[in-house]
Design an enzyme around this catalytic site. Sequence first.
Site, mmCIF file in Angstrom:
data_model
loop_
_atom_site.group_PDB
_atom_site.id
_atom_site.type_symbol
_atom_site.label_atom_id
_atom_site.label_comp_id
_atom_site.label_asym_id
_atom_site.label_seq_id
_atom_site.Cartn_x
_atom_site.Cartn_y
_atom_site.Cartn_z
ATOM 1 N N PRO A 57 0.791 -1.069 -0.314
ATOM 2 C CG PRO A 57 0.020 -1.398 2.166
ATOM 3 C CD PRO A 57 0.193 -1.969 1.363
ATOM 4 C CG ASP A 58 0.956 3.503 -3.752
ATOM 5 O OD1 ASP A 58 1.760 3.193 -4.726
ATOM 6 O OD2 ASP A 58 -0.107 3.611 -3.110
ATOM 7 C CG ASN A 59 -2.748 4.396 -0.175
ATOM 8 O OD1 ASN A 59 -1.939 3.471 0.229
ATOM 9 N ND2 ASN A 59 -4.272 4.867 -1.213
ATOM 10 C CB CYS A 60 -0.104 2.562 3.315
ATOM 11 S SG CYS A 60 0.329 1.662 5.167
ATOM 12 C CG PHE A 61 2.948 7.665 4.858
ATOM 13 C CD1 PHE A 61 4.338 8.236 3.502
ATOM 14 C CD2 PHE A 61 1.981 8.938 4.828
ATOM 15 C CE1 PHE A 61 3.941 8.860 2.874
ATOM 16 C CE2 PHE A 61 2.025 9.563 4.383
ATOM 17 C CZ PHE A 61 2.407 9.610 2.987
#
Lengths: 102, 103, 127
Positions: free
Chosen positions: B99-103
């Site tokens: 998930p690239d929107n998850c830091f």
Amino acid sequence: MSLLHTVNKSPFSKDTLLNCLAICQAKHSVLLIEDGVYGALKSSPCREQIEQLSAMGVRFFALSADVSARGIDENLIADVTLASDQDFVNLVVKNNVTQSWY
Amino acid sequence: MNIPTDKNGYLLNLEQWTPAVAEQLAKAEDIRLSDAHWEVISVLRAFYQEYSVSPAMRILVKQVGMALGTEKGKSIYLMQLFPPSPAKIVSKIAGLPRPDNCF
Amino acid sequence: MKETPTTATPKKILFVNTKAPYGSSLARDALDALLAASAYEQDLSVLFLGEAVFQLLRNQNPKDIGMKSLAATLPVLPMYDITQIYAQESALSTRGLSIDDLVLPVKVLGADEIAALMGSQGAILSF
């Protein structure tokens, strides 16, 4: 509600400037940069819109360094004011928000 | 079975995923898959099938809650199943992108 | 997974899309940035201007050009609590599109409303 628009594409090849002008209103400022400065030419396809909007209170600027670089200093629409880099900074600071069209 | 993954352990080719691959990916995370794990994996794969994106944690929690009931739609529950970072770990085991929107 | 930073007042941030979906990576970048930004509980809105209204079309199938469908992912926006979704009226009509052609419900705005929307923001991010 002051808004600064920056535009960096020539209106001879792209409709970027046209799209920007379509939503410009009094108290907005438009700063032409990079190839966007060709939009300030007297032969600009957007000349009529620029003159009309200018009469309505939209302010137009072209970044001086980009204008000089392209050798078009002498051929600009009278309603477009040359802006230094410092003027660019002042415009960004003075307006609430900047929308960059590219 | 040797399936290529990126340096973080995510499958390079999502089409290569099978339940057996999932077992292997889970093992690399020290997780032994139970029914509780599998139902979460199914929820995530269904989400991805529909939206082509791996959900952030907040959204995963919501989706699990809707599909499996409110007791399971909790961060703590998912954290126990897929420590230490459920959104990333479930995506990995489910054969989906990070998930690239998850830091 | 870090804690969401707590801020006093949420900032109004407008994401402006201006490009068609697959000619560059900007449309995908905008969507990724928007989904990422949603974790910070700010007052987010998104506007589709000009060519960008093509991003909203149904039935996109970019598999054979090696891209992921934007149309598939855009409907997650409401799930991420992003519900202020706007499209430019003239951009739709110029391209012969109506809101029935779009993958998610949008509010259609005229030029004055767009100027007002932009003017009311704390920041604008253009893609």
